[in-house]
Design a protein around this motif. Structure first.
Motif, PDB file in Angstrom:
ATOM      1  N   LEU A 446       1.567 -53.275 -22.224  1.00 43.96           N
ATOM      2  CA  LEU A 446       1.600 -54.711 -22.591  1.00 43.96           C
ATOM      3  C   LEU A 446       2.648 -55.394 -21.615  1.00 43.96           C
ATOM      4  CD1 LEU A 446       2.191 -54.506 -26.469  1.00 43.96           C
ATOM      5  CD2 LEU A 446       0.088 -55.165 -25.152  1.00 43.96           C
ATOM      6  N   GLU A 447       3.629 -54.783 -20.891  1.00 44.45           N
ATOM      7  CA  GLU A 447       4.435 -55.639 -19.933  1.00 44.45           C
ATOM      8  C   GLU A 447       3.910 -55.322 -18.586  1.00 44.45           C
ATOM      9  OE1 GLU A 447       9.137 -56.001 -18.669  1.00 44.45           O
ATOM     10  OE2 GLU A 447       8.420 -54.483 -19.974  1.00 44.45           O
ATOM     11  N   TYR A 448       3.062 -54.226 -18.236  1.00 49.47           N
ATOM     12  CA  TYR A 448       2.606 -53.850 -16.845  1.00 49.47           C
ATOM     13  C   TYR A 448       0.920 -53.877 -17.167  1.00 49.47           C
ATOM     14  CZ  TYR A 448       7.498 -53.021 -15.932  1.00 49.47           C
ATOM     15  OH  TYR A 448       8.854 -53.305 -15.814  1.00 49.47           O
ATOM     16  N   ARG A 449       0.300 -54.768 -17.320  1.00 53.21           N
ATOM     17  CA  ARG A 449      -1.127 -54.745 -17.687  1.00 53.21           C
ATOM     18  C   ARG A 449      -1.865 -54.218 -16.632  1.00 53.21           C
ATOM     19  NH1 ARG A 449      -4.144 -57.611 -21.128  1.00 53.21           N
ATOM     20  NH2 ARG A 449      -3.303 -58.095 -23.300  1.00 53.21           N
ATOM     21  N   GLU A 450      -1.652 -54.192 -15.312  1.00 53.82           N
ATOM     22  CA  GLU A 450      -2.393 -53.734 -14.241  1.00 53.82           C
ATOM     23  C   GLU A 450      -2.279 -52.257 -13.925  1.00 53.82           C
ATOM     24  OE1 GLU A 450       1.618 -54.330 -12.619  1.00 53.82           O
ATOM     25  OE2 GLU A 450       0.203 -55.276 -14.093  1.00 53.82           O
ATOM     26  N   ARG A 451      -1.517 -51.536 -14.766  1.00 46.57           N
ATOM     27  CA  ARG A 451      -1.341 -50.050 -14.681  1.00 46.57           C
ATOM     28  C   ARG A 451      -2.007 -49.614 -15.597  1.00 46.57           C
ATOM     29  NH1 ARG A 451       5.395 -50.094 -13.098  1.00 46.57           N
ATOM     30  NH2 ARG A 451       5.137 -51.746 -11.569  1.00 46.57           N
ATOM     31  N   ASP A 452      -1.854 -48.080 -15.386  1.00 47.41           N
ATOM     32  CA  ASP A 452      -2.472 -47.066 -16.597  1.00 47.41           C
ATOM     33  C   ASP A 452      -1.379 -46.178 -16.979  1.00 47.41           C
ATOM     34  OD1 ASP A 452      -2.686 -45.453 -14.519  1.00 47.41           O
ATOM     35  OD2 ASP A 452      -4.633 -45.126 -14.294  1.00 47.41           O
ATOM     36  N   THR A 453      -1.295 -45.532 -17.859  1.00 48.03           N
ATOM     37  CA  THR A 453      -0.376 -44.550 -18.293  1.00 48.03           C
ATOM     38  C   THR A 453      -1.275 -43.496 -18.862  1.00 48.03           C
ATOM     39  OG1 THR A 453       1.800 -44.213 -19.418  1.00 48.03           O
ATOM     40  CG2 THR A 453       0.091 -45.470 -20.473  1.00 48.03           C
ATOM     41  N   HIS A 454      -0.598 -42.221 -18.803  1.00 47.79           N
ATOM     42  CA  HIS A 454      -1.148 -41.118 -19.572  1.00 47.79           C
ATOM     43  C   HIS A 454      -0.662 -41.189 -21.032  1.00 47.79           C
ATOM     44  CE1 HIS A 454      -2.253 -38.668 -15.948  1.00 47.79           C
ATOM     45  NE2 HIS A 454      -1.157 -39.079 -15.258  1.00 47.79           N
ATOM     46  N   LEU A 455      -1.355 -40.468 -22.021  1.00 48.97           N
ATOM     47  CA  LEU A 455      -1.367 -40.650 -23.319  1.00 48.97           C
ATOM     48  C   LEU A 455      -0.561 -39.161 -23.715  1.00 48.97           C
ATOM     49  CD1 LEU A 455      -4.447 -42.250 -24.477  1.00 48.97           C
ATOM     50  CD2 LEU A 455      -2.203 -43.097 -24.390  1.00 48.97           C
ATOM     51  N   ALA A 456       0.129 -39.191 -24.736  1.00 46.52           N
ATOM     52  CA  ALA A 456       0.531 -38.024 -25.218  1.00 46.52           C
ATOM     53  C   ALA A 456      -0.325 -37.096 -25.719  1.00 46.52           C
ATOM     54  CB  ALA A 456       1.492 -38.405 -26.419  1.00 46.52           C
ATOM     55  N   GLY A 457      -1.362 -37.118 -26.101  1.00 48.34           N
ATOM     56  CA  GLY A 457      -2.372 -36.401 -26.297  1.00 48.34           C
ATOM     57  C   GLY A 457      -3.592 -35.869 -25.411  1.00 48.34           C
ATOM     58  N   GLY A 458      -3.234 -36.790 -24.335  1.00 47.39           N
ATOM     59  CA  GLY A 458      -4.051 -36.142 -23.245  1.00 47.39           C
ATOM     60  C   GLY A 458      -4.866 -37.627 -22.933  1.00 47.39           C
ATOM     61  N   GLY A 459      -5.389 -37.607 -21.401  1.00 45.26           N
ATOM     62  CA  GLY A 459      -6.180 -38.841 -20.922  1.00 45.26           C
ATOM     63  C   GLY A 459      -5.325 -39.748 -20.590  1.00 45.26           C
ATOM     64  N   THR A 460      -5.702 -41.033 -20.244  1.00 48.01           N
ATOM     65  CA  THR A 460      -4.939 -42.021 -19.908  1.00 48.01           C
ATOM     66  C   THR A 460      -5.504 -43.444 -20.548  1.00 48.01           C
ATOM     67  OG1 THR A 460      -6.592 -42.447 -17.848  1.00 48.01           O
ATOM     68  CG2 THR A 460      -4.695 -41.018 -17.478  1.00 48.01           C
ATOM     69  N   LEU A 461      -4.603 -44.478 -20.499  1.00 46.35           N
ATOM     70  CA  LEU A 461      -5.010 -45.682 -20.991  1.00 46.35           C
ATOM     71  C   LEU A 461      -4.602 -46.791 -20.118  1.00 46.35           C
ATOM     72  CD1 LEU A 461      -5.711 -47.687 -23.311  1.00 46.35           C
ATOM     73  CD2 LEU A 461      -3.326 -47.263 -24.185  1.00 46.35           C
ATOM     74  N   GLN A 462      -5.537 -47.633 -20.051  1.00 47.49           N
ATOM     75  CA  GLN A 462      -5.313 -48.994 -19.320  1.00 47.49           C
ATOM     76  C   GLN A 462      -5.915 -50.244 -20.075  1.00 47.49           C
ATOM     77  OE1 GLN A 462      -7.222 -49.582 -15.537  1.00 47.49           O
ATOM     78  NE2 GLN A 462      -5.342 -50.767 -14.828  1.00 47.49           N
ATOM     79  N   ILE A 463      -5.257 -51.371 -20.385  1.00 48.75           N
ATOM     80  CA  ILE A 463      -5.794 -52.330 -21.030  1.00 48.75           C
ATOM     81  C   ILE A 463      -6.711 -53.173 -20.124  1.00 48.75           C
ATOM     82  CG2 ILE A 463      -5.127 -54.471 -22.230  1.00 48.75           C
ATOM     83  CD1 ILE A 463      -2.232 -53.492 -22.725  1.00 48.75           C
ATOM     84  N   PRO A 464      -7.963 -53.255 -20.656  1.00 51.37           N
ATOM     85  CA  PRO A 464      -8.901 -53.855 -19.604  1.00 51.37           C
ATOM     86  C   PRO A 464      -8.522 -55.434 -19.349  1.00 51.37           C
ATOM     87  CG  PRO A 464     -10.201 -52.719 -21.380  1.00 51.37           C
ATOM     88  CD  PRO A 464      -8.583 -52.645 -21.660  1.00 51.37           C
ATOM     89  N   GLU A 465      -8.681 -55.864 -18.272  1.00 55.47           N
ATOM     90  CA  GLU A 465      -8.309 -57.394 -17.876  1.00 55.47           C
ATOM     91  C   GLU A 465      -8.874 -58.355 -18.924  1.00 55.47           C
ATOM     92  OE1 GLU A 465      -9.434 -58.390 -14.131  1.00 55.47           O
ATOM     93  OE2 GLU A 465      -8.312 -56.803 -13.084  1.00 55.47           O
ATOM     94  N   ASN A 466      -9.958 -57.993 -19.946  1.00 63.03           N
ATOM     95  CA  ASN A 466     -10.597 -59.196 -20.625  1.00 63.03           C
ATOM     96  C   ASN A 466      -9.986 -59.066 -21.792  1.00 63.03           C
ATOM     97  OD1 ASN A 466     -11.871 -56.592 -20.952  1.00 63.03           O
ATOM     98  ND2 ASN A 466     -13.871 -57.738 -21.339  1.00 63.03           N
ATOM     99  N   VAL A 467      -9.188 -58.192 -22.179  1.00 62.08           N
ATOM    100  CA  VAL A 467      -8.425 -58.032 -23.704  1.00 62.08           C
ATOM    101  C   VAL A 467      -7.171 -58.964 -23.684  1.00 62.08           C
ATOM    102  CG1 VAL A 467      -7.328 -56.337 -25.013  1.00 62.08           C
ATOM    103  CG2 VAL A 467      -9.470 -55.778 -24.051  1.00 62.08           C
TER     104      VAL A 467
END
Length: 586
Positions: A446-467
């Motif tokens: 929410l603070e660094y929207r242009e980045r992605d991060t690894h999720l605890a259960g596996g995979g990654t998450l990035q907030i789409p620009e249009n959200v």
């Protein structure tokens, strides 16, 4: 929907592999600016050349430039004649897929740029992937559909074990003689569905296109599978839509579905028959079943058709007109939401926070293909519900298994990636859940929207620009002062107070005079003497208020006052209906 868009003049989609320069040197520019390009700039603009003119110009230049030949230049001719709707794979060498996209316009030439021969492309949001294609040594190669789909599926679908689940796509079919699908999806948010085919392949997290057979056969809605196939007890809410009890008497494996999106107009089977990809849907080629597999490419096209439906424009002026809020205030709040990416509407009970959030969302998605969704937080809401988590389900042998299933926010983001327009998630009663636990890694994004991060259960998450995210918070439930600094820093906070002008505007055309009510509310809020607990106006936004006002006051306002003035009961008694009712009705 009366007709489907058929790509290209011939109605045939072609698939191409194109390298964006040697060692993909131009890829970042292509991705950021929405195009794909090739060299041979010395040929100039070829858009108006016939084949004989092209060949004459090529032959004149062959001897002047080392490495030029007929085979190489033939790639430029093909490139310049790629059609809108064709699909592109951008590669680096024989092992890397950098991007996948769709041609969205005709060839053009840029005179003052290297690699000036260009095609406009809408690139999909995917992560680069690996392939093994020894023949990918030329700049441009045409692919057959099967190879493209293999590449697309390998890149778009997470490999087994990375996330614990693999995204799958399905058509579930109902017969209008036996089940009222249209009625169910317009009234319910969750329904159950029989699983007669693909019993081992259908899992929680899959996307489903709900199809009704018959003379108007087609897709009515999009849903998400909430559970693996199991023996599920009947839901009384679902029963009312069953038209043939005998047909549903035998109980077999079922799944629960969450209805994500109801189409304003169904996509008709008859329109899909002319589409080069959708005409091969299993539900069309072999319709005598309940559950049908959908390929990733078919799903992509369906998503584009379904979610390309533009929402009506809803101006901020109309929003102000409908809600009664000041136009300048709403414009300032919209700017804040867009600047920050997320905001919280906060205020005492009855100030219309959710009502306003829905109207702001309607404005933000207006004129585009975006959508809005609402989720309500509560004390039991968890990270596993919102982001992702394992959920126990029974297998066919009576044992338990624990698949990793995406939560509401991951599902929302996935749907948003298939849209070009703004998508708004409304989180109602946002502070009723433990936000640090529910948001998890999302607090960082929410603070660094242009980045992605690894999720605890596996995979990654990035907030789409249009959200965009709009939360609502009742300050009587939990004061704004109790919002931790981390959350306060990430959201814009927009304060709502009781707005009596909204009440006046609403009742302009009803038979209820509100001035007496407004006078009582003002005196009452002075007695309450705390802006977090003031009584708002949404209790009284009813067309039949004249008939309902006494019940509303006795059953909703008085209990609230008894609780607030529990240590000063005489103050509550001053505002009992018996004492203020005549003034309110005056």
């Amino acid at each position: 929907m009366s007709e489907l868009h058929t790509p290209g003049e011939s109605g045939i989609i072609h698939y191409w592999k194109i390298a964006p320069g040697e060692d993909a040197w131009q890829w970042e520019d292509c991705r950021e600016n929405g195009f794909i390009a090739v060299g041979w700039d010395e040929m100039g603009d070829v858009s108006r050349l016939g084949k004989s003119e092209f060949e004459s110009k090529r032959m004149a230049l062959d001897s002047r430039y080392e490495g030029w030949n007929k085979v190489g230049l033939e790639q430029l001719w093909k490139f310049a004649h790629i059609k809108e709707g064709d699909r592109i794979v951008a590669n680096r060498g024989t092992t890397d897929v950098l991007g996948i996209g769709t041609i969205v316009g005709p060839y053009y030439f840029v005179h003052d740029k290297d690699f000036g021969h260009r095609l406009p492309v809408k690139w999909e949001e995917i992560k680069p992937g690996k392939v093994s294609e020894r023949g990918w040594r030329r700049t441009l190669i045409e692919l057959d559909r099967e190879k493209f789909e293999r590449i697309y599926n390998a890149i778009v679908s997470p490999p087994p074990g990375e996330n614990g689940y693999s995204k799958s796509y399905w058509v579930f079919q109902s017969n209008p003689k036996y089940y009222d699908l249209a009625g169910a999806i317009n009234e319910l948010t969750e329904i159950t569905w029989a699983v007669n085919q693909y019993k081992k392949q259908i899992h929680a997290g899959g996307r489903v296109y709900l199809w009704e057979s018959g003379k108007d056969a087609g897709i009515l809605a999009v849903a998400t599978v909430l559970s693996d196939p199991d023996y599920i007890s009947d839901d009384d809410k679902d029963k009312k839509f069953i038209r043939s009890g005998e047909k549903f008497s035998e109980k077999g494996l079922q799944v629960s579905l969450h209805i994500d999106f109801v189409l304003p107009e169904r996509i008709m089977r008859k329109d899909m028959l002319d589409h080069p990809v959708l005409r091969s849907l299993e539900v069309i080629t072999f319709p005598n079943a309940t559950n049908f597999a959908v390929t990733k490419e078919q799903a992509r096209i369906l998503n584009e058709l379904i979610f390309a439906l533009k929402r009506p424009i809803y101006s901020i002026t109309q929003c102000a007109e409908d809600t009664g809020f000041d136009l300048a205030t709403l414009e300032r709040w919209v700017r804040a939401i867009k600047r920050k990416g997320q905001a919280v509407l906060y205020g005492p009970p009855g100030t219309g926070k959710t009502y306003l959030a829905e109207h702001l969302a309607k404005h933000l998605i207006g004129g585009e293909d975006g959508f809005e969704d609402l989720v309500q937080f509560h004390p039991a809401y968890a990270y596993e519900d919102f982001i992702q988590g394992i959920r126990p389900v029974s297998d066919e042998n009576g044992g338990l298994k624990y698949p990793l299933v995406p939560g509401r926010f991951l599902e929302f983001c996935e749907m948003a990636r298939s849209r070009r327009g703004t998508c708004v998630l409304i989180i109602d009663e946002i502070k009723r859940a433990n936000l640090s636990q529910v948001f998890g890694e999302l607090m960082y994004l929410l603070e660094y929207r242009e980045r992605d991060t690894h999720l605890a259960g596996g995979g990654t998450l990035q907030i789409p620009e249009n959200v965009l995210i709009i939360g609502t918070m009742n300050t009587a439930d939990r004061s704004i002062a109790l919002v931790d600094h981390a959350l306060r820093r990430r959201f814009a906070f927009l304060r709502l107070q009781p707005n009596h002008d909204v009440l006046r505007k609403y009742h302009q055309n009803t038979d209820f005079s509100v001035e007496g009510l407004i006078g009582v509310l003002r005196r009452l809020n002075i007695q309450i003497s705390d802006s977090h607990y003031e009584v708002g106006i949404s209790f009284f936004l009813r067309e039949d208020l004249a008939e309902e006002i006494e019940d509303i006051w006795k059953m909703e306002i008085e209990p609230y006052l008894d609780e607030y003035f529990f240590d000063r009961p005489e103050k509550a008694e001053d505002f009992w209906w018996d004492k203020v009712g005549r003034e309110i009705l005056a």
